[in-house]
Design a protein around this motif. Sequence first.
Motif, PDB file in Angstrom:
ATOM      1  N   ALA A  74     -41.206 -37.355  24.286  1.00 52.56           N
ATOM      2  CA  ALA A  74     -39.777 -37.116  24.046  1.00 52.56           C
ATOM      3  C   ALA A  74     -38.914 -38.210  24.639  1.00 52.56           C
ATOM      4  N   SER A  75     -39.344 -38.787  25.760  1.00 55.48           N
ATOM      5  CA  SER A  75     -38.533 -39.804  26.438  1.00 55.48           C
ATOM      6  C   SER A  75     -38.475 -41.120  25.679  1.00 55.48           C
ATOM      7  N   ILE A  76     -39.429 -41.341  24.760  1.00 55.17           N
ATOM      8  CA  ILE A  76     -39.434 -42.611  24.021  1.00 55.17           C
ATOM      9  C   ILE A  76     -39.224 -42.416  22.521  1.00 55.17           C
ATOM     10  N   LEU A  77     -39.040 -41.172  22.093  1.00 60.60           N
ATOM     11  CA  LEU A  77     -38.908 -40.891  20.664  1.00 60.60           C
ATOM     12  C   LEU A  77     -37.470 -41.102  20.203  1.00 60.60           C
ATOM     13  N   ASP A  78     -37.318 -41.915  19.179  1.00 60.97           N
ATOM     14  CA  ASP A  78     -35.988 -42.196  18.630  1.00 60.97           C
ATOM     15  C   ASP A  78     -35.790 -41.357  17.375  1.00 60.97           C
ATOM     16  N   ARG A  79     -35.580 -40.057  17.598  1.00 64.36           N
ATOM     17  CA  ARG A  79     -35.355 -39.158  16.469  1.00 64.36           C
ATOM     18  C   ARG A  79     -34.639 -37.928  16.974  1.00 64.36           C
ATOM     19  N   THR A  80     -33.499 -37.607  16.397  1.00 56.15           N
ATOM     20  CA  THR A  80     -32.696 -36.490  16.912  1.00 56.15           C
ATOM     21  C   THR A  80     -32.155 -35.582  15.816  1.00 56.15           C
ATOM     22  N   GLN A  81     -32.680 -35.699  14.583  1.00 60.50           N
ATOM     23  CA  GLN A  81     -32.115 -34.906  13.498  1.00 60.50           C
ATOM     24  C   GLN A  81     -33.183 -34.550  12.470  1.00 60.50           C
ATOM     25  N   THR A  82     -33.170 -33.302  12.030  1.00 60.94           N
ATOM     26  CA  THR A  82     -34.072 -32.850  10.982  1.00 60.94           C
ATOM     27  C   THR A  82     -33.692 -33.505   9.661  1.00 60.94           C
ATOM     28  N   SER A  83     -34.685 -33.875   8.867  1.00 62.27           N
ATOM     29  CA  SER A  83     -34.429 -34.519   7.586  1.00 62.27           C
ATOM     30  C   SER A  83     -33.758 -33.562   6.612  1.00 62.27           C
ATOM     31  N   ALA A  84     -33.125 -34.132   5.601  1.00 61.73           N
ATOM     32  CA  ALA A  84     -32.471 -33.311   4.578  1.00 61.73           C
ATOM     33  C   ALA A  84     -33.485 -32.461   3.826  1.00 61.73           C
ATOM     34  N   THR A  85     -34.678 -33.036   3.593  1.00 65.34           N
ATOM     35  CA  THR A  85     -35.724 -32.279   2.893  1.00 65.34           C
ATOM     36  C   THR A  85     -36.137 -31.059   3.688  1.00 65.34           C
ATOM     37  N   SER A  86     -36.403 -31.270   4.991  1.00 64.13           N
ATOM     38  CA  SER A  86     -36.803 -30.144   5.843  1.00 64.13           C
ATOM     39  C   SER A  86     -35.690 -29.120   5.968  1.00 64.13           C
ATOM     40  N   THR A  87     -34.466 -29.591   6.094  1.00 59.04           N
ATOM     41  CA  THR A  87     -33.330 -28.669   6.216  1.00 59.04           C
ATOM     42  C   THR A  87     -33.214 -27.786   4.989  1.00 59.04           C
ATOM     43  N   SER A  88     -33.394 -28.374   3.817  1.00 59.89           N
ATOM     44  CA  SER A  88     -33.322 -27.605   2.581  1.00 59.89           C
ATOM     45  C   SER A  88     -34.420 -26.547   2.529  1.00 59.89           C
ATOM     46  N   ILE A  89     -35.640 -26.939   2.886  1.00 59.31           N
ATOM     47  CA  ILE A  89     -36.756 -25.987   2.860  1.00 59.31           C
ATOM     48  C   ILE A  89     -36.552 -24.895   3.897  1.00 59.31           C
ATOM     49  N   LEU A  90     -36.082 -25.266   5.102  1.00 62.79           N
ATOM     50  CA  LEU A  90     -35.837 -24.274   6.144  1.00 62.79           C
ATOM     51  C   LEU A  90     -34.755 -23.284   5.727  1.00 62.79           C
TER      52      LEU A  90
END
Length: 558
Positions: free
Chosen positions: A332-348
């Motif tokens: 988590a300390s080195i991961l550059d990602r903070t948002q769910t993708s649009a595809t995943s958001t739609s499926i969720l």
Amino acid sequence: MNDAISGGPRSGAELVVKTLEERGVRYVFGVPGAKIDSVYNALVDSTIQTVVCRHEQNAAFIAGGIGRMTGKAGVAIVTSGPGVSNLATGLATANSEGDPVVALGGAVATEESLKQIHQTMDSVSLCKPVTKFSAAVPSPAAVCEVVSNAFRAAESGRPGAAFVSLPKDIMLAPAQGKLIVPPSFAGQGAADKAALGEAARLLSAAANPVVLLGLLASKPANADAIREFVGKSDLPVVGTFQAAGAVGAHFMRNFGGRVGLIANQPADRLLESADVVITIGYDPVEYEPAQWNNGATRPIIHVDVMPADLDNCYSPAVELIGDIAGTLESLASILDRTQTSATSTSILNDIDEHRRALEREARGRNGQPVHPLRLVADIQPFLESDVTVCLDMGSFHIWLARHMYSFQARQLLMTDGQQTLGVALPWAIAASLVRPSEKVLSISGDGGFLFSAMELETAVRLKCNIVHMIWIDGTYDMVAIQEVQKYGRKSGVDLGPYDPVKYAEAFGATGFMINHSDDIVPVLKRAFDTQGPVIVGVRVDYSDNHKLFEMVNRDTFH
């Protein structure tokens, strides 16, 4: 560090018991006999409570429940011959489920081990295929060494079962021994730095990564780390049945649901959409890779305490081997990602709509027999933070595993590895001992209940406050449905009736029946308010069970 046992030479049996005390064992479960009675005799003078069970298999199940809920090995002690062979299913179950168990079995005297005498058996060879460790104590001087290594095997890495054979002569012989105290500081650190960097690169570059949680994800320390990781990265998550409780309620918007057995769930659509999958604490026995990753070329990041068993459908691009919680914190300390993708958001969002539609459908399922969705809906409000639920195996298990939510690690206990019938009531007994101030609900089918129903006497004797619900349909329905799908007919699945209320009363327990869907909540409230073990029977409407195994187009879930 080794501490000499005070008081001079003791017997091998006394060294066994002293070793158990040193490991913090509070309970042992089993059935005594002539080849192990010296150990039972030594237990009388110990701080350990001996719980006599009605069958050795159930002793192993209870020990497995202790192991799952505490992280420390539960202990079963049985006599030789059939006493040990009756353990085998319980040990296989614990080994598949990742539950630490140490089983101690009596044996004939060493000099008689190759003779065909009463209860001679090569128990070490018998138990070896279903345990992580199986050995006999070869001499009085080796008692502490062998038993200590059994605990280490059971509790380390991916936990599982260990077995120790205790020959009668060695248990009776004088033994000048030393207790072997485990290291004060031990354990793995975070995964390799280079591997962490590559995993972070793959996740950051992915268009639609998805997290797949497995059984080790539901260990409390790992679950806490997963919540921190998901909170920072905002990644979508699915979980196997064994991962229940790893995702907190405040991350429900990220949670696609549970997957397992067959790829026909809304969460499978989310998993299928992933271009990178990060598995956390996952074991293929929970959900075969051929079901969810067959033919896929996307990279897999394997986060676990052990390397993966390589499979045609599961060959990770990166393995992050080490302490799971520490690894996730470092990633988590080195991961550059903070948002769910649009595809995943739609499926969720589609999955959330499907979830709400099922809830509306469940509320409209009235009458008798009771539909499984109505039972799930009415049981769900009882699943508060002070309630443990233990599930047996059967069609009912699939309804609950897919649709009941838990937001607390190791709150909802399920069998998935061996899918063993009969575990629910023994696990409930374990829960009542480990969590005496909490409520316990165990659930089985009418077939699975009778695999371990004799332990109701044990529960009564221990004054366990448990509620055990039996879903009644008169068949081994989970088998029947699959037979009909394969062959167009069923075979060997029909059962005879029995009266749950009279059965309960015969053992000194309390029995209730749910006769209508409107009775579910009031009967359960009454059951939880009753002291001691309670059996609750309910006749279920399994007319929709064929849908559990149907392959459907997952696009229809939106």
